[in-house]
Write a protein that holds these residues in place. Structure first.
Motif, PDB file in Angstrom:
ATOM      1  N   HIS A  97      -1.851  -5.770   3.269  1.00 36.21           N
ATOM      2  CA  HIS A  97      -1.095  -4.398   2.649  1.00 36.21           C
ATOM      3  C   HIS A  97      -2.457  -3.473   2.506  1.00 36.21           C
ATOM      4  O   HIS A  97      -3.438  -3.950   2.657  1.00 36.21           O
ATOM      5  N   HIS A 109      -3.556  -1.875  -0.262  1.00 34.70           N
ATOM      6  CA  HIS A 109      -4.315  -1.663  -1.483  1.00 34.70           C
ATOM      7  C   HIS A 109      -5.611  -1.756  -1.395  1.00 34.70           C
ATOM      8  O   HIS A 109      -6.283  -2.562  -0.596  1.00 34.70           O
ATOM      9  N   ASP A 130      -7.913  -3.454  -2.882  1.00 34.86           N
ATOM     10  CA  ASP A 130      -8.411  -4.714  -3.266  1.00 34.86           C
ATOM     11  C   ASP A 130      -8.293  -5.613  -2.065  1.00 34.86           C
ATOM     12  O   ASP A 130      -8.462  -6.870  -2.020  1.00 34.86           O
ATOM     13  N   HIS A 131      -7.699  -5.110  -0.809  1.00 36.08           N
ATOM     14  CA  HIS A 131      -7.462  -5.834   0.148  1.00 36.08           C
ATOM     15  C   HIS A 131      -8.105  -5.074   1.621  1.00 36.08           C
ATOM     16  O   HIS A 131      -8.147  -5.775   2.421  1.00 36.08           O
ATOM     17  N   HIS A 140       5.999  -5.174  -2.455  1.00 40.83           N
ATOM     18  CA  HIS A 140       4.940  -4.945  -3.277  1.00 40.83           C
ATOM     19  C   HIS A 140       5.073  -3.572  -4.026  1.00 40.83           C
ATOM     20  O   HIS A 140       5.922  -2.842  -3.387  1.00 40.83           O
ATOM     21  N   ASP A 185      -0.138 -10.093  -1.548  1.00 32.92           N
ATOM     22  CA  ASP A 185       0.416  -9.551  -2.749  1.00 32.92           C
ATOM     23  C   ASP A 185       2.008  -9.466  -2.672  1.00 32.92           C
ATOM     24  O   ASP A 185       2.515  -8.904  -1.632  1.00 32.92           O
TER      25      ASP A 185
HETATM   26 ZN    ZN Z   1      -1.622  -5.244  -3.680  1.00 36.33          ZN
END
Ligand code: ZN
Ligand code: ZN
Length: 591
Positions: free
Chosen positions: A106, A108, A110-111, A175, A197
């Motif tokens: 996805h 975000h 942090d990904h 999410h 997530d």
């Molecule tokens: Zn996330």
């Protein structure tokens, strides 16, 4: 302990887990069933297991490697001057010819947030993402002028990818950003599922609900390893649905008479879409404030992730004042109290277009990320000071998390019933709590991994942790360059920020190495020298003596060594005298 677990897995798991009576691995009980029997699939988390953020997992089989996600994490307040952290990909760089692709779960940061750093280092392998994630990724790569070098492929829940020896399939999860996916990976050595997530939401904001039927079907194929999100595992019950949050927000919006300012995350595209729809039902116009909010909503509109009529939302500007407050909603970034964010600037009266008024209501539709609490309190205080009323998630249900709570995690487990269960995404305490909770629920064996650990799956040996460890350090980025800040630099910045800097200037004759005069002291942030003449002159004396002694012992001493010994002596004196350790920089000028 690890060895014990793997022995236990090998001996017992097939009998103990009835699900797998029908599963393909039953047939693998035969020794050396085929040529591939000896090969191993290696699961290597290089980030995301000792932190919330920097998620990246490598999966290796023979000559092929695929990656799941490639994220960054934000630097904590103890990492002075560091902007963000990216994963260590040394191991992958040495094997870049084997890399068949990077799969993103996805959008975000942090990904996806380390893609600009990792992708070129790995020779620009192909990237795979869903439509929205691909859009966000493209924007990010464009920012770093990399978009032309990279092949970005879109996938959806019906896609099957063949990447070297791997077969990859996907399933929809919910999410806090639309289009989140979980990943199923099959290699000749075994199978795994990575949840990304996730949470389960039966009435999500703009997504489809997580596809439980599909998850159960994948589970029926027999899953060796389940890598599962731990972020909210220790929170009881279920996450609230986005629909409930929208209902509460609609209630507040319908009852509020004055202007509304709503702060949230710019990636909460589904919620923002709901707010805009509520606004138009209640005859209010929405203005967006904050660059990431404006950029993300433009992308969401362009890609079809919004349901409101085009033109309903506008960028904030002087025109926002032309409407009566009762017809205005301002949607803004800054729900985490970030220093330069739009909400923070409003709160201190420094926003170009928004002056907080007595009748304003501010809704903070987010919950604080650990570490941001003080900054948020500060912003709320300032908003009250300007006369606004503030509503937070503590007052009413105006925010829900994007990460599964305990019961949703148990549900995911029972849909998949893996042989081995690995809590990922989270600090150690979250993953430990997650493992503890599953003790009473799961028939699977739970394994706690660290970044850089290797989990091996093979038909002969089952699932076990390798003794080998892969480098998985934090690579620090300060906005100017990647990885050029070592831990020593951070240490120095800490010393300077707590105890200040002391410069000592020595002038000496080159030939005789005799001092021309007393050393000079210049201090910055080190209070004692300014305050006390005594300490200054004592330090000078110590410095002078140290210089004379060191030089006397060795007239041909190298400059570097001389400086080191001077620093040592002066440091010892100040520590003894004041209990402080400022940064000491000796400067030696020969004439
Ligand atoms: Zn996330
Ligand atoms: Zn995440």
């Amino acid at each position: 302990m690890t060895k014990k677990i793997s022995e236990w897995v090998n001996k017992n798991i097939k009998q103990k887990n009835p699900q797998h009576q029908h599963a393909p691995h039953k047939h693998h009980k035969k020794p050396f069933p085929n040529k591939d029997g000896g090969a191993k699939m290696r699961i290597i988390p290089l980030g995301g297991l000792e932190e919330v953020g920097k998620n990246i997992t490598a999966i290796e089989y023979g000559n092929d490697i695929i990656l799941i996600d490639c994220g960054m994490s934000f630097a904590g307040p103890d990492m002075l001057g560091v902007d963000y952290i990216v994963p260590d990909v040394t191991y992958l760089q040495q094997r870049k010819h084997k890399i068949r692709g990077i799969i993103f779960t996805h959008g975000h940061l942090d990904h996806i947030g380390a893609a600009q750093y990792v992708v070129p280092k790995l020779g620009n392998p192909p990237l795979y993402a869903t439509k929205l994630t691909a859009g966000l990724l493209k924007n990010r790569l464009r920012e770093f002028a990399l978009d032309k070098h990279v092949k970005l492929h879109e996938y959806d829940e019906r896609t099957t990818l063949k990447l070297g020896a791997f077969e990859v399939e996907f399933f929809r999860v919910n999410h806090s950003i639309p289009d989140g996916m979980g990943v199923f990976v099959k290699s000749p050595a075994g199978t795994l599922i990575h949840t990304g997530d996730f949470k389960f939401d039966h009435s999500p904001a703009i997504d489809k609900p997580a596809d439980m039927q599909r998850i159960a079907q994948l589970g029926h194929r027999g899953i060796d390893v389940l890598l599962i999100d731990s972020t909210n595992a220790i929170k009881p019950g279920f996450c609230k649905s986005e629909k409930d949050i929208a209902d509460t927000l609609e209630d507040i919006i319908s009852k509020t008479k004055g202007r509304l300012i709503i702060a949230s995350f710019s990636s909460l595209i589904g919620r923002i879409n709901q707010i805009v729809n509520i606004a138009s039902r209640h005859n209010r116009k929405v203005f967006l404030s904050g660059r990431s909010m404006i950029d993300n909503m433009k992308l969401a509109e362009d890609l079809g992730y919004t349901t409101y009529p085009k033109g309903t939302v506008r960028k904030i500007g002087p025109h926002a004042k032309s409407l009566p407050p009762s017809q205005t909603i301002i949607l803004t970034t800054g729900a985490q109290g970030e220093t330069l964010s739009a909400l923070t600037r409003m709160a201190i009266g420094e926003h170009a277009h928004v002056k907080i008024q007595e009748s304003d209501t501010v809704i903070i539709s987010a919950s604080p990320i650990p570490g941001n609490e003080l900054a948020i309190v500060n912003v709320i205080n300032n908003l009250y000071r300007q006369g606004a009323k503030v509503i937070t998630n503590g007052d009413m249900d105006i925010h829900t998390s994007g990460h599964a709570h305990a019961e949703e995690i148990k549900l995911m487990h029972s849909l998949i019933k893996p042989r081995c269960y690995v809590p990922i995404h989270g600090e150690l305490y979250m993953r430990m709590g997650h493992a503890e909770m599953m003790k009473n629920v799961a028939q699977s064996v739970t394994m706690l991994e660290n970044n850089g650990d290797i989990l091996e799956i093979s038909k002969q040996q089952g699932i076990r942790k390798s003794k080998q460890k892969i480098p998985a350090n934090d690579i620090l980025v300060d906005g100017l360059g990647f990885g050029d800040i070592g831990s020593k630099v951070i240490q120095e910045r800490k010393v300077m920020s707590t105890d200040g800097v002391l410069l000592l200037l020595f002038r000496a004759y080159e030939k005789t190495k005799r001092l021309v005069c007393e050393p000079n002291i210049i201090s910055r942030g080190f209070v004692y020298v300014k305050e006390s003449q005594t300490i200054a002159s004592e330090t000078k004396q110590v410095a002078k003596k140290a210089f004379e002694q060191v030089v006397q012992n060795n007239r041909n001493i190298e400059l570097k060594e001389l400086k080191r010994q001077l620093t040592l002596n002066i440091n010892r004196f100040i520590r003894k005298r004041l209990g402080r350790e400022p940064m000491i920089i000796p400067i030696i000028m020969y004439i």
